[in-house]
Design a protein around this motif. Sequence first.
Motif, short mmCIF file in Angstrom:
data_model
loop_
_atom_site.label_atom_id
_atom_site.label_comp_id
_atom_site.label_asym_id
_atom_site.label_seq_id
_atom_site.Cartn_x
_atom_site.Cartn_y
_atom_site.Cartn_z
N LEU A 86 0.82 -1.23 0.00
CA LEU A 86 0.00 0.00 0.00
C LEU A 86 0.85 1.27 0.00
O LEU A 86 0.63 2.16 -0.80
CB LEU A 86 -0.95 0.01 1.20
N VAL A 87 1.78 1.37 0.93
CA VAL A 87 2.60 2.60 1.04
C VAL A 87 4.08 2.30 1.22
O VAL A 87 4.86 3.19 1.55
CB VAL A 87 2.12 3.50 2.20
N GLY A 88 4.48 1.05 1.03
CA GLY A 88 5.89 0.69 1.15
C GLY A 88 6.28 0.18 2.53
O GLY A 88 7.41 -0.26 2.72
N VAL A 89 5.39 0.26 3.49
CA VAL A 89 5.62 -0.27 4.83
C VAL A 89 4.33 -0.92 5.32
O VAL A 89 3.25 -0.55 4.87
CB VAL A 89 6.07 0.83 5.84
N PRO A 90 4.42 -1.87 6.25
CA PRO A 90 3.19 -2.45 6.81
C PRO A 90 2.38 -1.40 7.57
O PRO A 90 2.95 -0.50 8.19
CB PRO A 90 3.71 -3.54 7.76
N LEU A 91 1.07 -1.54 7.53
CA LEU A 91 0.16 -0.63 8.24
C LEU A 91 -0.73 -1.42 9.18
O LEU A 91 -1.14 -2.54 8.87
CB LEU A 91 -0.74 0.12 7.26
N THR A 92 -1.04 -0.82 10.32
CA THR A 92 -2.09 -1.33 11.20
C THR A 92 -3.03 -0.18 11.51
O THR A 92 -2.71 0.99 11.23
CB THR A 92 -1.52 -1.88 12.54
N MET A 93 -4.17 -0.50 12.07
CA MET A 93 -5.14 0.55 12.36
C MET A 93 -5.45 0.59 13.85
O MET A 93 -5.65 -0.45 14.47
CB MET A 93 -6.43 0.34 11.57
N GLU A 94 -5.49 1.80 14.39
CA GLU A 94 -5.92 2.02 15.76
C GLU A 94 -7.32 2.61 15.73
O GLU A 94 -7.59 3.52 14.95
CB GLU A 94 -5.00 3.00 16.48
N ILE A 95 -8.18 2.11 16.58
CA ILE A 95 -9.51 2.70 16.75
C ILE A 95 -9.39 3.70 17.89
O ILE A 95 -9.25 3.32 19.05
CB ILE A 95 -10.57 1.63 17.04
N LEU A 96 -9.41 4.98 17.56
CA LEU A 96 -9.23 6.03 18.56
C LEU A 96 -10.51 6.34 19.31
O LEU A 96 -10.47 6.71 20.49
CB LEU A 96 -8.69 7.30 17.91
#
Length: 121
Positions: A86-96
């Motif tokens: 997606l952007v060249g690095v792994p992504l995770t998501m935080e639910i704020l």
Amino acid sequence: MLSGWVYYKLKLVPHNKEKDGEVRIDLITWKMFIKAALKKYHGLFGEGIEYYFLNQQNDIAYLKVDFVDKEVLQTSVSSYISGEDLVGVPLTMEILQVTNSVTSLETNEDDKLWINKEIEE
């Protein structure tokens, strides 16, 4: 049975210290991340979940989803780790934040225009 909208404040987090601050996240990246997460954890049913972006600015986004789909969305995005595609690095998501009321969403002064529009609707 409960119904209505559930509102989310979410953050996409890149996992690469060397590129910290360099990663730009656009709306397409957000959509691809969520779609991949829903598909991985809930298959075709997950892909059918409707969600709406209220606003997105780089790594922070505000979404709304129907109450009945709340758990599906939450379990998918909070468990998923993207690849580097997606952007060249792994992504995770935080639910704020999760709320049933758009008026209680934690926003900045810059968000007044879109939040007021959503409140009126």
